[in-house]
Every structure is written in structure tokens, then in C-alpha cells.
Design a protein around this motif. Structure first.
Motif, PDB file in Angstrom:
ATOM      1  N   ARG A 155       0.933  -1.104  -0.049  1.00 13.59           N
ATOM      2  CA  ARG A 155      -0.103  -0.006   0.041  1.00 13.59           C
ATOM      3  C   ARG A 155       0.771   1.397  -0.152  1.00 13.59           C
ATOM      4  O   ARG A 155       2.118   1.243   0.484  1.00 13.59           O
ATOM      5  N   ASP A 176      -2.766  -6.608   0.080  1.00 17.20           N
ATOM      6  CA  ASP A 176      -2.878  -5.316   0.382  1.00 17.20           C
ATOM      7  C   ASP A 176      -2.119  -4.376  -0.504  1.00 17.20           C
ATOM      8  O   ASP A 176      -1.009  -4.309  -0.382  1.00 17.20           O
ATOM      9  N   GLU A 178      -3.662  -1.082  -1.383  1.00 11.97           N
ATOM     10  CA  GLU A 178      -4.282  -0.046  -1.583  1.00 11.97           C
ATOM     11  C   GLU A 178      -3.472   1.277  -1.680  1.00 11.97           C
ATOM     12  O   GLU A 178      -2.174   1.582  -1.403  1.00 11.97           O
ATOM     13  N   THR A 202      -8.618  -0.136  -1.946  1.00 14.36           N
ATOM     14  CA  THR A 202      -9.054   0.772  -2.035  1.00 14.36           C
ATOM     15  C   THR A 202      -8.042   2.043  -2.461  1.00 14.36           C
ATOM     16  O   THR A 202      -6.919   1.894  -2.233  1.00 14.36           O
ATOM     17  N   TYR A 225     -11.986  -4.778   0.641  1.00 11.40           N
ATOM     18  CA  TYR A 225     -11.830  -3.402   0.631  1.00 11.40           C
ATOM     19  C   TYR A 225     -11.639  -2.853  -1.012  1.00 11.40           C
ATOM     20  O   TYR A 225     -10.496  -2.964  -1.383  1.00 11.40           O
TER      21      TYR A 225
END
Length: 355
Positions: A155, A176, A178, A202, A225
Motif C-alpha cells: 500500500r 493489500d 491500497e 481501496t 476493501y
């Protein structure tokens, strides 16, 4: 004949010694690990705390260096943790020679550039955290070769595109990525990774639709997410088949159509964020099935009709956001007291929020 025999034996002994010596030079050992780490140090352009400058030295044993952990059995580097050191620089190809590495954490620094292809040689790697840096370029396809990887945190970088090969990580539990610059659709291979517990994309530019059968291959999914992207189409109607799903966050996209009734059958849901989309229709009475729901956020979601009275049955609810819709009838604002009793009062303007 005897001279020839002794000569042959001597030649064989010398050959064996040569082979052993050559193998000793070619097989990686702690010395090669040290060389790899010194190459990384040479690529560090800014070390404000002097951690590497003052500690990573050939005068001390590499296993005693800051951030370095070695295995007990082989005395090889198994973990490298340089997180939160405000380092600047790039990652050299030499880092791929740390063949016993199981955990790599370079998070919360300012590393930049592309990830070198040589990192594909980190075959034992189970944990990688490169979050909060300045890495760029396409997410490398060689990531799919790190088949033992269980947790991947990337991320807050500037990566773009998602390779299909990411679906080869059949042991991955957390993905992850993001707040990057990812564009294009999510590879369908992701939805066949049954080990995944967390999928987090996200704040990217991901487009396309979610597969209608997305839950078929995600039997262990606990958190999805996908907020703040460009996803469209409808929420899959069989969402309840993700039987372990606790957090669904798909706000600020372009989803449309009615919210599937199956969503309200996801009985273990704790957080549901659907706001900032283009849904239509009402919230059904079945929402009372969400017995563990703590946060319901559906502001600016295009919803109409009456707010179902069954909302009073969700005793676990702590935060509710429903403003910016076109509900009809009496509009209420609710708040939650220490006795876990709903206390309503009449207001106007479709203001329906509480914490």
C-alpha cells in the motif's frame, strides 16, 4: 600397471578436492548474504539516523546487524526488517541472493524505483511489506513465483496494473495494494485464491465488474476493501456465499441497480460500506439479519422508500450513515446510549446519522 593405478587414484583424489573446492565457492553462504546486504547499503542514498552507516560493517558478524535475523540451523539471513528508518534509495538485484529469506519488511521509508526481477529468487519468502514507499512501475509478474508468500503489503506506493500471475500465490492470505495507481480490471485469477482472507485495493483506479460468482473461490474471505475505485455493474447476488465475510467496503464506485437481497443474508458482516454509488430501490426488512453489524454506511447511495423498522433489531449497531438519499415518510435520527436502547427523535432533510 601398478604405476598407472596409483597415478589414476591420485588423479581422482585431486579431482574430488577440486570439485569440493569449486562447490564451496559457488554455494551461497553467510558471506554471500553479507555481500547482498552490503550492496543494499550501497544503494541507500539517505540514512538520517545513521543506522546502517554505524552498524552494518564487515568488522561485526552479519547476524548481529540491526534489522537482520539469522536462522539457528543454517546461520543464514532469514529476516530483514528496515521499517520506519526514513531511508532513501533503491533496491539492488543482489537482494535476490538472500535465498533463505522468509520475511522482508522495508515499510515506512522512501525507497523508489522498480522492484528488480532478481527478487523472484526469494523462494522461501512468506511475508513482504513494502508499504509507504515510492516504488513505481507495473506490479511485477514475477511476484507470482513467490509461491510460499502468505502476506503481501504494497500500500501507498505508485504501482500500476495488476498481473494475472498474482493468482499463482495459492498460499496468500493478505493482499493489500491500497492507495496506489492501479488501473484496469481485477484479474479473474484473484477470485480463485481460496486462501485469501483480506483483499484490499481501496483508492486506486480499478475498473470493470465484480464476477457474479466471486464467492465461489473465496471461501475464506473475511475482508473486501474496494472503496474509491471505478468499479461498476451490480453487487454479486450471491455475496452471502462468502460465509466468513466480516467487512465489505465498496463505497465511492459506480455500482448500480438494487442492492441484492443476498447482501442482507451475510450474517457475520460487521462493517458494510456502500455509500457513494448509484443504487436504486429500498433497504429491505431483511437487513435485520445482520445481527453482528456495527457500522452501516450508505450515504449518497441513490436509495429511496422507507427506512425499515427492522433497523431497531440490530442491537450491535454503533454507527449509521444514511444521509444524501431520497427516503420518504418521517425521517429519524438515532443515537445509541449506554443501555443499548434506540432513542429516536423527528428531524428533517433526510439527516440520518449517528455514532
Amino acid at each position: 600397471m601398478e604405476k598407472i593405478t596409483w597415478f589414476s587414484l591420485l588423479h581422482a583424489v585431486l579431482l574430488v578436492h577440486c570439485v569440493v573446492a569449486c562447490l564451496a565457492r559457488s554455494v551461497p553462504n553467510i558471506t554471500s548474504d553479507q555481500s547482498s546486504l552490503l550492496a543494499l547499503k550501497a544503494h541507500i542514498t539517505f540514512d538520517p539516523h545513521g543506522v546502517l552507516d554505524n552498524n552494518w560493517s564487515t568488522s561485526t558478524f552479519v547476524c548481529n546487524w540491526v534489522g537482520v535475523t539469522c536462522g539457528v540451523r543454517h546461520r543464514r539471513v532469514t529476516s530483514l526488517d528496515l521499517s520506519d528508518m526514513a531511508l532513501e534509495g533503491t533496491v539492488p538485484p543482489n537482494l535476490g541472493n538472500l535465498s533463505f529469506l522468509v520475511s522482508l519488511d522495508l515499510s515506512n521509508n522512501s525507497f523508489s524505483g522498480h522492484l528488480p526481477n532478481e527478487l523472484v529468487h526469494l523462494r522461501r519468502l512468506k511475508f513482504m511489506n513494502l508499504s509507504f514507499n515510492k516504488f513505481s512501475g507495473q506490479l511485477p509478474s514475477w511476484l507470482g513465483g513467490l509461491t510460499k508468500l502468505q502476506e503481501l503489503f504494497l500500500r501507498n506506493n505508485s504501482f500500476g496494473m495488476i498481473p494475472q500471475e498474482i493468482g499463482n500465490l495459492l498460499n496468500l492470505k493478505i493482499l493489500d495494494v491500497e492507495n496506489n495507481q492501479l488501473i484496469g480490471p481485477l484479474p479473474l485469477t484473484i477470485f480463485n485464491m481460496s486462501s485469501l482472507q483480506i483483499i484490499a485495493f481501496t483508492m486506486n483506479g480499478i475498473s470493470g465488474n465484480l464476477p457474479t460468482d466471486m464467492c465461489y473461490g473465496l471461501s475464506n474471505l473475511q475482508g473486501l476493501y474496494l472503496s474509491s475505485n471505478d468499479l461498476q455493474g451490480q453487487i454479486p447476488s450471491n455475496l452471502y456465499e462468502c460465509s466468513k465475510l466480516q467487512i465489505l467496503s465498496v463505497s465511492s464506485n459506480n455500482f448500480n441497480g438494487p442492492i441484492p437481497r443476498g447482501t442482507w443474508n451475510s450474517t457475520v458482516l460487521e462493517v458494510l460500506r456502500l455509500g457513494g454509488n448509484n443504487f436504486k430501490g429500498e433497504i429491505p426488512q431483511e437487513m435485520s439479519n445482520l445481527l453482528h453489524l456495527e457500522i452501516l454506511a450508505m450515504s449518497d447511495a441513490g436509495l429511496t422508500g422507507l427506512i425499515p423498522s427492522s433497523i431497531f433489531n440490530i442491537t450491535s449497531l454503533q454507527k449509521l450513515y444514511l444521509s444524501g438519499n431520497s427516503f420518504t415518510g418521517i425521517i429519524l435520527i438515532f443515537w445509541f446510549d449506554t443501555g443499548r436502547d434506540w432513542q429516536p427523535s423527528e428531524v428533517g432533510d433526510n439527516i440520518i446519522e449517528f455514532e
